[in-house]
Design an enzyme around this catalytic site. Structure first.
Site, mmCIF file in Angstrom:
data_model
loop_
_atom_site.group_PDB
_atom_site.id
_atom_site.type_symbol
_atom_site.label_atom_id
_atom_site.label_comp_id
_atom_site.label_asym_id
_atom_site.label_seq_id
_atom_site.Cartn_x
_atom_site.Cartn_y
_atom_site.Cartn_z
ATOM 1 N N CYS A 313 0.819 -1.224 0.000
ATOM 2 C CA CYS A 313 0.000 0.000 0.000
ATOM 3 C C CYS A 313 0.846 1.263 0.000
ATOM 4 C CB CYS A 313 -0.858 0.077 1.264
ATOM 5 S SG CYS A 313 -1.856 -1.349 1.540
ATOM 6 N N ARG A 395 2.175 -7.513 -5.071
ATOM 7 C CA ARG A 395 1.867 -6.143 -5.492
ATOM 8 C C ARG A 395 0.495 -5.711 -5.015
ATOM 9 N NH1 ARG A 395 1.493 -7.780 -11.861
ATOM 10 N NH2 ARG A 395 -0.634 -8.557 -11.865
ATOM 11 N N MET A 397 -3.098 -3.951 -5.257
ATOM 12 C CA MET A 397 -4.049 -4.064 -6.366
ATOM 13 C C MET A 397 -4.228 -2.750 -7.121
ATOM 14 S SD MET A 397 -4.820 -7.087 -6.941
ATOM 15 C CE MET A 397 -6.288 -7.100 -7.956
ATOM 16 N N GLU A 425 -1.950 3.910 -5.867
ATOM 17 C CA GLU A 425 -1.759 3.954 -4.413
ATOM 18 C C GLU A 425 -1.268 2.592 -3.924
ATOM 19 O OE1 GLU A 425 -5.182 5.483 -2.284
ATOM 20 O OE2 GLU A 425 -5.338 7.164 -3.662
HETATM 21 P P1 XMP Z 1 -0.580 -7.026 3.911
HETATM 22 O O1 XMP Z 1 0.064 -6.120 4.899
HETATM 23 O O2 XMP Z 1 -1.100 -8.277 4.544
HETATM 24 O O3 XMP Z 1 -1.846 -6.215 3.364
HETATM 25 O O4 XMP Z 1 0.290 -7.294 2.750
HETATM 26 C C1 XMP Z 1 -2.785 -6.779 2.498
HETATM 27 C C2 XMP Z 1 -3.893 -5.791 2.240
HETATM 28 O O5 XMP Z 1 -3.426 -4.624 1.562
HETATM 29 C C3 XMP Z 1 -4.545 -3.987 0.940
HETATM 30 N N1 XMP Z 1 -4.177 -3.589 -0.426
HETATM 31 C C4 XMP Z 1 -3.888 -2.332 -0.807
HETATM 32 N N2 XMP Z 1 -3.884 -1.168 -0.117
HETATM 33 N N3 XMP Z 1 -3.181 -0.006 -2.063
HETATM 34 C C5 XMP Z 1 -3.528 -0.011 -0.755
HETATM 35 O O6 XMP Z 1 -3.512 1.058 -0.123
HETATM 36 C C6 XMP Z 1 -3.174 -1.145 -2.828
HETATM 37 O O7 XMP Z 1 -2.842 -1.131 -4.020
HETATM 38 C C7 XMP Z 1 -3.552 -2.348 -2.162
HETATM 39 N N4 XMP Z 1 -3.673 -3.642 -2.591
HETATM 40 C C8 XMP Z 1 -4.047 -4.354 -1.498
HETATM 41 C C9 XMP Z 1 -5.682 -4.994 0.947
HETATM 42 O O8 XMP Z 1 -6.614 -4.590 1.913
HETATM 43 C C10 XMP Z 1 -4.978 -6.281 1.322
HETATM 44 O O9 XMP Z 1 -5.813 -7.256 1.897
#
Ligand code: XMP
Length: 489
Positions: A313, A395, A397, A425
């Site tokens: 993120c 990565r 999303m 983001e």
């Molecule tokens: P962890 O810390 O377990 O987090 O790797 C997984 C969660 O990250 C979120 N997620 C995103 N948040 N931009 C964001 O701000 C993104 O591109 C993104 N992709 C995933 C999502 O809630 C996931 O479960």
């Protein structure tokens, strides 16, 4: 449960800000401590872990393994409706006491066709129907019946199959135990379920029955199929996607957008609830008590909490939006704890973070990066030619790479333009290759059980009951020195 005000101690706090004060232990063995938790009011998991709906985390293999291990996988939506539904259907078909729609070939098909069919669908036994679409059983052709050499490839399947008259079959409602007895006594591997007119109603295989018996903790639906979740958005073709996923067997939908506390989410939930009133909806993401209340009032069955803590993120860096993750979890619990389930999503770097999330308000925890880098996560293993170290890609999303890939097949020009106009983001990183996710889940399960034991309880449920009303009684706020002593190695 009465709503609680948030104690100011929580403000600005996250996982590494606390230790849990050990309590007098009450168990003689940690190995059997139950970790059961509610994903939603209707769906329970024996392991409170859910794999993220991200294209570098959860495809079919991950969803299947997560359910087999007692957790849940959520198939991501960064792909076409057809691909997402097909992946989900594959998980639902993968293990089940009864295969409800077994693959069939009509009589008259050739051995060559049967060989290709068995290989394509990765099956060992093909039910042969009397004619195309009749669903009337004529016989069974197993891989063992198919000759090795290609000499017979143009002959028909009837020549090699076991005909109905010589088959053991059972009625559509046969109990699993009875089916097992028939298969054991008849020394057979598969039992077609047919009615008086020989119409096919299903297939039970010894392998599946044995497999599920050995895994009483696997996450299963009432038909004995693995549980699987799938993500949908709140705009565009989301209702069509939801419909297709439910037809493919989704047990719950994850209504997942970056800013869940929004008009867009309200529109999404209202339409989904209107069209699918009984489907469990896990909705997110939010990071405040007000956001959790908003989801609860809209009729979500669970709220997903976490804005910006994840490893992929960049939301906090780019927009300053976010709430430290443990504070966000506690805010949600103070607002909706006991009314709907809470899923903590993102920011878990160590196994102790999972226990802290659960002890402070979460019912379940979603993991992305912690489960990435595994065999079951989509994507190839990359080997560094110089060091021979192995990596996989993880990565966000909304990273440019994930966005571009999800748009690859899209014909919706407006959606493509809108996505390309939005600055990312999320980011892509390389994570070490970690082997099977089964080993990671085994480790997490063990550490969670230890944490429950240190908390002086004999189940996760009783640990949460003891802690949730006032976790600060059990937590020690760390100084910089004690944080270094605890977490720096
Ligand atoms: P962890 O810390 O377990 O987090 O790797 C997984 C969660 O990250 C979120 N997620 C995103 N948040 N931009 C964001 O701000 C993104 O591109 C993104 N992709 C995933 C999502 O809630 C996931 O479960």
């Amino acid at each position: 449960m009465d709503k609680q005000a948030l104690d100011p101690v929580w403000i600005g706090k996250t996982f590494d800000d606390f230790l849990f004060r050990p309590q007098r232990g009450v168990t003689t063995t940690r190995a059997s401590i139950p970790l059961r938790a509610q994903l939603t009011g209707a769906l329970a998991l024996e392991l409170p872990i859910v794999s993220s709906n991200m294209d570098s985390v959860t495809g079919g293999d991950m969803a299947q393994t997560m359910a087999l291990e007692g957790g849940l996988g959520v198939i991501h939506r960064g792909q076409s409706i057809e691909r997402q539904s097909e992946t989900l259907a594959r998980v639902k078909r993968s293990h089940s006491a009864v295969i409800e729609q077994p693959r069939t070939l009509p009589a008259g098909s050739t051995i060559g066709e049967a060989r290709a069919f068995a290989r394509r669908h990765k099956i060992n036994g093909i039910l042969i129907e009397t004619r195309p679409g009749s669903a009337i059983l004529a016989g069974v052709l197993t891989r063992r019946d198919i000759p090795w050499d290609r000499v017979h490839d143009s002959e028909t399947v009837e020549t090699f199959m076991t005909p109905l008259a010589q088959l053991k079959t059972a009625g559509p409602q046969v109990a699993t135990e009875e089916a097992e007895r028939i298969m054991f006594e008849g020394r057979i591997e598969r039992l077609p379920l047919i009615d008086d007119q020989h119409r096919i109603h299903g297939l039970i295989t010894r392998k599946d029955v044995r497999f599920l018996r050995e895994r009483p903790f696997a996450s299963k639906d009432i038909k004995g199929r693995l549980l699987a979740g799938a993500a949908v958005g709140c705009a565009g073709d989301f209702l069509e996607r939801a419909q297709a996923l439910l037809e493919a067997g989704a047990d719950c939908l994850f209504v997942d957008i970056a800013h869940g506390h929004s008009q867009v989410m309200q529109h999404g939930i209202e339409h989904l609830r209107g069209q699918f009133p009984d489907v469990p909806l896990v909705c997110g993401n939010v990071a405040t008590g007000a956001g959790a209340r908003f989801m609860c009032d809209l009729g979500a069955d669970a709220v997903k909490v976490g804005v910006g803590p994840g490893r992929g993120c960049r939301t906090r860096l780019e927009t300053a939006a976010g709430v430290p993750q443990l504070q966000a979890i506690r805010e949600a619990w103070c607002e909706v704890g006991g009314e709907i389930s809470i899923m903590a999503d993102g920011g878990v770097r160590h196994d102790k973070d999972i226990f802290l999330a659960l002890a402070c308000g979460a019912d379940t925890v979603m993991l992305g990066s912690a489960l990435s880098g595994t065999d079951e996560a989509p994507g190839r293993v990359i080997e560094d030619p110089a060091t021979h170290s192995k990596k996989k890609i993880y990565r966000g999303m909304t990273s440019p790479e994930a966005v571009m890939e999800s748009l690859y097949d899209s014909e919706d020009i407006e959606a493509v333009d809108a996505a390309l106009a939005t600055p990312p983001e999320g980011q892509e990183i390389q994570v070490p290759y970690r082997g099977s996710v089964v080993d990671i889940l085994h480790r997490i399960r063990g550490h969670l059980r230890s944490a429950v034991s240190y908390a002086g309880c004999d189940s996760l449920e009783s640990a949460r009951e003891a802690t949730l009303p006032d976790p600060l009684q059990h937590l020690i706020v760390l100084s910089d020195a004690s944080r270094r002593e605890s977490y720096e190695r």
